[in-house]
Design an enzyme around this catalytic site. Structure first.
Site, PDB file in Angstrom:
ATOM      1  N   GLU A 120       0.839  -1.199   0.000  1.00 45.10           N
ATOM      2  CA  GLU A 120       0.000   0.000   0.000  1.00 45.10           C
ATOM      3  C   GLU A 120       0.878   1.255   0.000  1.00 45.10           C
ATOM      4  OE1 GLU A 120      -3.679   1.703   2.806  1.00 45.10           O
ATOM      5  OE2 GLU A 120      -2.559  -0.097   3.373  1.00 45.10           O
ATOM      6  N   LYS A 138      -9.150   2.857  -2.357  1.00 48.61           N
ATOM      7  CA  LYS A 138      -9.475   2.106  -1.144  1.00 48.61           C
ATOM      8  C   LYS A 138     -10.868   2.479  -0.657  1.00 48.61           C
ATOM      9  CE  LYS A 138      -7.309   1.023   3.342  1.00 48.61           C
ATOM     10  NZ  LYS A 138      -6.092   1.248   4.165  1.00 48.61           N
ATOM     11  N   CYS A 174      -5.709  -3.327   1.908  1.00 46.38           N
ATOM     12  CA  CYS A 174      -5.535  -3.463   3.354  1.00 46.38           C
ATOM     13  C   CYS A 174      -6.840  -3.614   4.140  1.00 46.38           C
ATOM     14  CB  CYS A 174      -4.725  -2.281   3.896  1.00 46.38           C
ATOM     15  SG  CYS A 174      -3.991  -2.603   5.516  1.00 46.38           S
TER      16      CYS A 174
END
EC number: 6.3.5.1
Length: 655
Positions: free
Chosen positions: A46, A115, A170
């Site tokens: 990330e 994200k 994540c």
């Protein structure tokens, strides 16, 4: 793809926080290596182009502008390569900043995946800098000169041979409804996860279980890459996780806490996944619209609430049948050994990264012969070994004073000799006496001034030696002391890097014992065991006539096993004092009377609230468990908050 297999890779590159060109260079090195191995798709961590831990630097325009330049360079670099690469970067879209994955092949940016779920709890603070994909209104943007898809809808990518893959980032995996659920039901056979998950006690095993279950539940290949050595260790440590799973089975895994870059490669059997999906009727059925989706589409009610009733006449005494463990920070059995190893790795990697970052090969530690300084010294020795530094760069300073006993002094000297570090001995008695004379303090008055003057004199010596030697001071204070404020402000409270800052006192004994048990040198083992059995004391007041410690910390502030118990349930769950008291009654039944528990619980709250000012200016240090007091991460509290409501809750128990 050959015989139904696709070769994939997960990379952990070297990283320097906010140094985009360095990070780009390291990514390119690993891309070349993977291309040479025949890898078709490689995923990086990330925000791999900037580093995950930039914090407020993400708001700096120069960083955001240079990211786009770096992406252009990466596109040019991949122009003649067949490999598909997935890297992380912050991307500006009008008025929002998104944490994104970029998919690149043959010099073309194929897509941008933002994200969805942003962690904003504990040590994570992503909503301060980033918006969620759910906040995005656009379907596409112009970036690096092209119109690029950045839709909030499902984005699937396909290889030239028809293998479809999706991306999540994540926290997306940790959510109750991971995007990979929808991606796989829409046809994705591979999921790539760009992550930045810090390492805490037990978190790695949980993570592996999570990835394994998700890949099994969705019958997919799951390729996971998380930040490693090089990210900031200001408050947490990133150990580096690279995992490749196929339908619940682990195919490849990187080593954690490695200083060097890593890349893991394996082949995922796409044919097998397709066959498994066809045979699994549950997977096929899950692809249909659910009843809830159909009801929502028709604006119909989707919840019903059917209450039950317990007649008020039925009153039974509540009896707890489950046990309450009195050491919440200390796991039982074999798990304790695994946790000790993990904690030491976190401490060592945190210190090693800091030393490399400031190009420093010298550290200064005050070695008292007590538990905390012993652990800090052991960690420093392990960090120097990991980096290949000479241990003589560790300057251990023992500073006998008015309360130093022969036992702690002897243990300090012996331990430093056996670890083969540089030893310095500076007796502080005369300098403190001079200070007392300067401020007109009666040396026979053993009050706070008497004690704190010694602590500050020792800190001044350590700081000045660090300047003299071109090194940094390693702090030795622990989590329990911070909670109680049992440290001298601008004395032992201060350092350049505090390696024990996330570890409670009850756990430190076990860490030292773990190292002692593995030691092959008998004198070192005996010394460490004697340190473990020495009463905890700051040794700031004179010993008795037989040279024994009089000033015992637990006589003054209370048993650490109680305070650590209180601290855990207050910070980890936010339980009210009444409940913590009741839990302590169960956990320490037969050991402490109710009145004693109540007394020390009241002391705990009063000290915790009154000493926040010391925690507001803590030095950097690694978080190792679920509880931390860092003002930059987990615990933000005003220094002038009142404890009245908490004390009042305890008074209700007495009444």
């Amino acid at each position: 793809m050959k015989y139904g297999f696709i070769k994939v890779a997960s990379a952990i590159p070297a990283v320097k926080v906010a140094d985009i060109q360095y990070n780009l260079s390291e990514i390119e090195k690993q891309v070349i290596k993977a291309e040479g191995e025949g890898v078709e798709i490689i995923v990086f961590p990330e925000l791999s182009l900037t580093g995950y831990s930039c914090q407020d630097l993400f708001q700096q325009q120069v960083l955001l502008d240079n990211i786009e330049i770096a992406v252009v360079q990466l596109l040019d670099f991949t122009r003649q390569l067949d490999i598909t690469i997935i890297v992380g970067a912050p991307i500006c879209v009008n008025s929002v900043l998104l944490n994104c994955a970029l998919v690149i092949q043959h010099g073309k940016l194929l897509g941008i995946v933002p994200k969805t779920y942003l962690p904003n709890y504990g040590e994570f603070y992503e909503k301060r800098w980033f918006a969620s994909s759910q906040d995005l209104q656009l379907q596409s943007i112009y970036y690096v000169g092209d119109k690029i898809d950045i839709s909030t809808d499902i984005q699937l990518f396909s290889t030239s041979q028809g293998v479809r893959f999706g991306i999540e980032i994540c926290e997306d995996l940790w959510s109750p409804l991971p995007p990979s659920n929808q991606l796989t039901l829409a046809g994705a056979e591979l999921i790539f996860n760009l992550s930045a998950s810090d390492d805490l006690i037990g978190k790695h095993n949980y993570l592996k279980t999570l990835v394994a279950q998700q890949s099994a539940r969705t019958i997919c290949g799951y390729v996971y890459s998380s930040c490693g050595f090089g990210e900031s260790t200001q408050d947490v440590v990133y150990g580096g996780n690279a995992l490749i799973y196929e339908n619940g089975k682990l195919l490849a895994e990187a080593k954690r806490f490695e200083v060097e870059t890593q890349i893991i490669i394996s082949e995922i059997d796409i044919d097998r996944l397709r066959i498994e999906r066809r045979a699994n009727t549950t997977f096929v059925n899950a692809q249909r619209p659910t009843m809830m989706q159909r009801l929502r589409a028709n604006n119909q009610a989707i919840l019903s609430n059917i209450p039950t009733c317990i007649p008020p006449s039925i009153q039974r005494e509540f009896i707890l049948t489950r046990s309450v463990y009195k050491y919440p920070f200390i796991p039982k059995g074999e798990e304790l050994r695994e946790h000790c190893e993990e904690i030491l790795n976190i401490q060592v990697c945190g210190l090693a990264k800091r030393l490399l970052h400031i190009n420093c090969k010298t550290v200064v530690i005050g070695v008292s012969g007590g538990l905390d300084s012993t652990l800090a010294l052991l960690v420093a020795s392990l960090a120097f070994d990991k980096l290949g530094y000479n241990r003589k760069g560790i300057i251990g300073v023992t500073m006998p004073g008015f309360g130093t006993t022969d036992r702690t002094y002897s243990n300090a000297i012996t331990l430093m000799q056996k670890l083969d570090i540089t030893i310095r001995e500076i007796n502080i008695s005369e300098s403190v006496k001079q200070h007392f004379a300067d401020i007109e303090h009666d040396i026979n008055l053993h009050n706070t001034t008497y004690e704190n003057s010694q602590a500050r004199e020792r800190t001044q010596i350590l700081m000045d030696i660090s300047n003299q030697a071109g090194g940094i001071v390693i702090g030795t204070g622990d989590l329990s002391e911070l909670a109680l404020g049992w440290c001298t402000y601008n004395g032992d409270h201060m350092s350049m890097y505090a390696v024990n800052i996330g570890i409670p006192k009850t756990l430190i004994k076990h860490l030292v014992y773990y190292i002692a048990k593995d030691s092959t040198e008998e004198v070192t083992k005996c010394t460490l065991n004697d340190i473990i059995n020495t009463p905890i004391s700051p040794e700031l007041t004179p010993a008795d006539k037989n040279g024994n410690i009089i000033q015992k910390t637990e006589d003054l502030v209370g048993p650490y096993e109680l305070h650590d118990f209180f601290l855990y349930y207050m910070l980890r769950f936010g339980f009210r004092p009444k409940k913590i008291f009741w839990l302590a009654q169960q956990a320490f039944k037969g050991e402490y009377a109710d009145g004693i528990i109540l007394h020390w619980l009241r002391i705990f709250y009063k000290r915790f609230f009154s000493q926040q000012f010391k925690r507001s200016c803590l030095p950097d240090g690694p978080k190792v468990g679920s509880v931390s007091l860092s003002p930059r991460g987990d615990w933000r509290m005003p220094s002038d908050a009142m404890c009245s409501e908490w004390i009042r809750d305890l008074e209700n128990i007495e009444s």
